[in-house]
Design a protein around this motif. Structure first.
Motif, PDB file in Angstrom:
ATOM      1  N   CYS D 126      29.103  15.752  47.756  1.00 29.32           N
ATOM      2  CA  CYS D 126      28.708  15.377  49.125  1.00 29.32           C
ATOM      3  C   CYS D 126      29.931  14.977  49.949  1.00 29.32           C
ATOM      4  CB  CYS D 126      27.686  14.239  49.104  1.00 29.32           C
ATOM      5  SG  CYS D 126      26.060  14.752  48.534  1.00 29.32           S
ATOM      6  N   SER D 127      30.906  14.318  49.323  1.00 25.63           N
ATOM      7  CA  SER D 127      32.132  13.926  50.031  1.00 25.63           C
ATOM      8  C   SER D 127      32.911  15.162  50.458  1.00 25.63           C
ATOM      9  CB  SER D 127      33.016  13.048  49.134  1.00 25.63           C
ATOM     10  OG  SER D 127      32.344  11.857  48.813  1.00 25.63           O
ATOM     11  N   GLU D 128      32.963  16.142  49.573  1.00 30.26           N
ATOM     12  CA  GLU D 128      33.619  17.414  49.889  1.00 30.26           C
ATOM     13  C   GLU D 128      33.005  18.035  51.149  1.00 30.26           C
ATOM     14  OE1 GLU D 128      36.176  18.643  47.965  1.00 30.26           O
ATOM     15  OE2 GLU D 128      36.389  20.221  49.474  1.00 30.26           O
ATOM     16  N   LEU D 129      31.696  18.002  51.209  1.00 27.49           N
ATOM     17  CA  LEU D 129      30.985  18.592  52.341  1.00 27.49           C
ATOM     18  C   LEU D 129      31.215  17.792  53.621  1.00 27.49           C
ATOM     19  CD1 LEU D 129      29.325  21.124  51.938  1.00 27.49           C
ATOM     20  CD2 LEU D 129      27.262  19.744  52.056  1.00 27.49           C
ATOM     21  N   LEU D 130      31.271  16.491  53.482  1.00 27.00           N
ATOM     22  CA  LEU D 130      31.536  15.627  54.632  1.00 27.00           C
ATOM     23  C   LEU D 130      32.942  15.921  55.170  1.00 27.00           C
ATOM     24  CD1 LEU D 130      29.789  13.427  55.942  1.00 27.00           C
ATOM     25  CD2 LEU D 130      30.878  11.740  54.488  1.00 27.00           C
ATOM     26  N   ASP D 131      33.910  16.135  54.274  1.00 28.93           N
ATOM     27  CA  ASP D 131      35.266  16.517  54.693  1.00 28.93           C
ATOM     28  C   ASP D 131      35.240  17.864  55.422  1.00 28.93           C
ATOM     29  OD1 ASP D 131      36.199  14.267  53.518  1.00 28.93           O
ATOM     30  OD2 ASP D 131      37.039  15.236  51.753  1.00 28.93           O
ATOM     31  N   ASP D 132      34.509  18.830  54.850  1.00 26.37           N
ATOM     32  CA  ASP D 132      34.381  20.139  55.501  1.00 26.37           C
ATOM     33  C   ASP D 132      33.863  19.974  56.927  1.00 26.37           C
ATOM     34  OD1 ASP D 132      35.150  21.484  53.203  1.00 26.37           O
ATOM     35  OD2 ASP D 132      33.106  21.926  52.549  1.00 26.37           O
ATOM     36  N   GLU D 133      32.851  19.087  57.068  1.00 29.03           N
ATOM     37  CA  GLU D 133      32.228  18.920  58.380  1.00 29.03           C
ATOM     38  C   GLU D 133      33.209  18.315  59.382  1.00 29.03           C
ATOM     39  OE1 GLU D 133      28.819  16.234  58.994  1.00 29.03           O
ATOM     40  OE2 GLU D 133      27.735  17.983  59.702  1.00 29.03           O
ATOM     41  N   VAL D 134      33.947  17.321  58.936  1.00 25.29           N
ATOM     42  CA  VAL D 134      34.920  16.679  59.825  1.00 25.29           C
ATOM     43  C   VAL D 134      36.004  17.690  60.227  1.00 25.29           C
ATOM     44  CG1 VAL D 134      36.678  14.872  59.985  1.00 25.29           C
ATOM     45  CG2 VAL D 134      34.456  14.361  58.953  1.00 25.29           C
ATOM     46  N   GLU D 135      36.483  18.469  59.258  1.00 25.84           N
ATOM     47  CA  GLU D 135      37.485  19.504  59.557  1.00 25.84           C
ATOM     48  C   GLU D 135      36.967  20.511  60.584  1.00 25.84           C
ATOM     49  OE1 GLU D 135      39.264  21.577  56.167  1.00 25.84           O
ATOM     50  OE2 GLU D 135      39.351  19.615  55.173  1.00 25.84           O
ATOM     51  N   GLU D 136      35.715  20.924  60.376  1.00 27.50           N
ATOM     52  CA  GLU D 136      35.073  21.870  61.293  1.00 27.50           C
ATOM     53  C   GLU D 136      35.042  21.302  62.711  1.00 27.50           C
ATOM     54  OE1 GLU D 136      32.856  25.475  61.983  1.00 27.50           O
ATOM     55  OE2 GLU D 136      34.027  24.768  60.263  1.00 27.50           O
ATOM     56  N   GLU D 137      34.665  20.024  62.805  1.00 35.81           N
ATOM     57  CA  GLU D 137      34.602  19.377  64.123  1.00 35.81           C
ATOM     58  C   GLU D 137      35.976  19.296  64.781  1.00 35.81           C
ATOM     59  OE1 GLU D 137      32.540  15.575  64.235  1.00 35.81           O
ATOM     60  OE2 GLU D 137      30.963  16.454  63.009  1.00 35.81           O
ATOM     61  N   LEU D 138      36.966  18.890  63.972  1.00 32.06           N
ATOM     62  CA  LEU D 138      38.331  18.782  64.490  1.00 32.06           C
ATOM     63  C   LEU D 138      38.818  20.133  64.988  1.00 32.06           C
ATOM     64  CD1 LEU D 138      40.143  16.399  61.989  1.00 32.06           C
ATOM     65  CD2 LEU D 138      39.541  15.976  64.380  1.00 32.06           C
ATOM     66  N   SER D 139      38.559  21.159  64.181  1.00 30.61           N
ATOM     67  CA  SER D 139      39.047  22.493  64.555  1.00 30.61           C
ATOM     68  C   SER D 139      38.319  22.998  65.800  1.00 30.61           C
ATOM     69  CB  SER D 139      38.933  23.450  63.364  1.00 30.61           C
ATOM     70  OG  SER D 139      38.063  24.502  63.632  1.00 30.61           O
ATOM     71  N   ALA D 140      37.043  22.633  65.951  1.00 31.97           N
ATOM     72  CA  ALA D 140      36.297  23.003  67.155  1.00 31.97           C
ATOM     73  C   ALA D 140      36.900  22.294  68.374  1.00 31.97           C
ATOM     74  CB  ALA D 140      34.822  22.638  66.994  1.00 31.97           C
ATOM     75  N   LEU D 141      37.239  21.016  68.195  1.00 33.64           N
ATOM     76  CA  LEU D 141      37.844  20.244  69.292  1.00 33.64           C
ATOM     77  C   LEU D 141      39.194  20.837  69.696  1.00 33.64           C
ATOM     78  CD1 LEU D 141      37.127  16.544  68.256  1.00 33.64           C
ATOM     79  CD2 LEU D 141      36.258  17.745  70.268  1.00 33.64           C
ATOM     80  N   GLN D 142      40.002  21.185  68.690  1.00 34.37           N
ATOM     81  CA  GLN D 142      41.344  21.708  68.963  1.00 34.37           C
ATOM     82  C   GLN D 142      41.298  23.112  69.547  1.00 34.37           C
ATOM     83  OE1 GLN D 142      42.926  21.123  65.087  1.00 34.37           O
ATOM     84  NE2 GLN D 142      43.607  19.036  65.475  1.00 34.37           N
ATOM     85  N   GLY D 143      40.319  23.880  69.078  1.00 33.60           N
ATOM     86  CA  GLY D 143      40.148  25.249  69.576  1.00 33.60           C
ATOM     87  C   GLY D 143      39.677  25.267  71.021  1.00 33.60           C
ATOM     88  N   GLY D 144      39.035  24.171  71.466  1.00 32.92           N
ATOM     89  CA  GLY D 144      38.377  24.144  72.781  1.00 32.92           C
ATOM     90  C   GLY D 144      39.320  23.754  73.906  1.00 32.92           C
TER      91      GLY D 144
END
Lengths: 144, 144, 144, 144
Positions: D126-144
């Motif tokens: 579950c921690s792995e998935l939570l990290d994936d989610e945070v990374e996804e959000e960060l990359s969405a923010l940076q991409g935007g």
């Protein structure tokens, strides 16, 4: 009809929450779990089911999280404050998201209006309990 | 507080059970699921927990079966008579077994008395629905 | 990955079923519960969701009954033969109904084919256990 | 045996997590839910059940939260990032608390050792998935 309060009044241990607030949150969780299951089912039967996908998913998630939270709250033997807090936060989020989605369809589908009401009531009862818990912690810190 | 009846009244489809009986059984299942979870927890907190092992197991089994049955009954879209019947039979058995076990401890532990009451009420509401279903089937056979 | 067998091997009590059959049924119930939840979700995302209503309902019912049955089977302290039997019967019926419905869509939706496989496997594992239980009862009657 | 990965591979939609991590977390949640149910039952059968009260409560809470989280993760149609995050946080906390409690009894009760292992594995997935989610959000923010 619900027995949540009677069960708290006959429990052998003391607990950190006012019994009235705790019973209200427990009952709201189980009621919301049922209402969301029924709303997902009613949405599925609607002609415009394609536009109710998000509503059905929200209903199903909310129902599962409400059952888990209602049960965690029903267990006051060796109560764990942090698990309760996390469960309440998760439940409040699921209820608010489901209420918002249901409200979008409330004009066309009366079951969505009823479900939104149950979700809002559950979110409010869980928030009340979360406030009680924070107050309890603060007062423990100040007393120490 | 419970919304089971309001959800049935706003459901887009007709269903084979009288709404009053169906709402009563659904609410009884969710109430019994909560009460049994709370009774298992209260038993666990008692000094004589060694003599309450069977009661705790009955409570936990009854709670799980009641959640499943309450949800199956909440789904009336593409309703399956045989699944409903099997779920009701399983629920009635779990409720009666749990009520009998709780009644053995009811004098010493008031939560067991409350729980036995919730289990009996749930068994009765599910039996009523099972009777409705059998009547419905008979009348369909005779009409056909 | 699953720990069902390791948990049975470290349980302090004896139980009436061969551990291999019991572990297989428990794992099949939890796997089927997950698969059916995922199939309901995948069906919901399909363009032809209107034709998948019955499939979604079957999935959701099967998932709930499988969770309850998998938990009842996981509890071997003060085991109740009749509750287990009723739970198994209810689970087999839900699995067979869900497999039949999923098979109707298996050509067009591969998730339905996978789900039908999980349902058939769960029905088979539960039937095996039901046979074990009947044999145990017969042998108890004959030995007595 | 588990079908979580096959269900993800046949799902009609894209999802924000690597399928491998998502399948691992889903399977870990359902496995942990089963293991905790079995551990609570095995603890209940032990002679020193009085000293296992906290362990039984942790097991039951963890099992309920794992079922809810495993189901929320299984639903990728109209996925809600915040509900998933809250559910994962709640699940990680329940798993870590249960692992810590089980580890206290692991020397005397082998089922507690097995259960602690399942809880640690679920918290990690579950921690792995939570990290994936945070990374996804960060990359969405940076991409935007």
């Amino acid at each position: 009809m619900a027995h949540a309060r009677a069960m708290l009044d006959t429990h052998p241990r003391e607990f950190g929450f006012p019994a009235e607030d705790l019973a209200a949150a427990i009952e709201a969780c189980f009621d919301c779990a049922q209402t969301c299951t029924a709303c997902a089912d009613a949405c599925l039967a609607e002609e415009d089911v394609e536009s109710l996908r998000r509503c059905i998913t929200s209903d199903l998630n909310c129902s599962d999280i409400c059952v888990a939270t209602g049960r965690v709250l029903s267990r006051q033997t060796d109560y764990d404050a942090l698990i309760t807090q996390r469960a309440l936060e998760s439940c409040i989020r699921a209820c608010v998201a489901c209420a918002e989605e249901c409200e979008r369809h409330a004009e066309h589908h009366r079951h969505c209006a009823v479900c939104a009401e149950a979700c809002r009531a559950c979110a409010a009862a869980c928030s009340e309990l979360l406030d009680d818990e924070v107050e309890e912690e603060l007062s423990a810190l100040q007393g120490g």
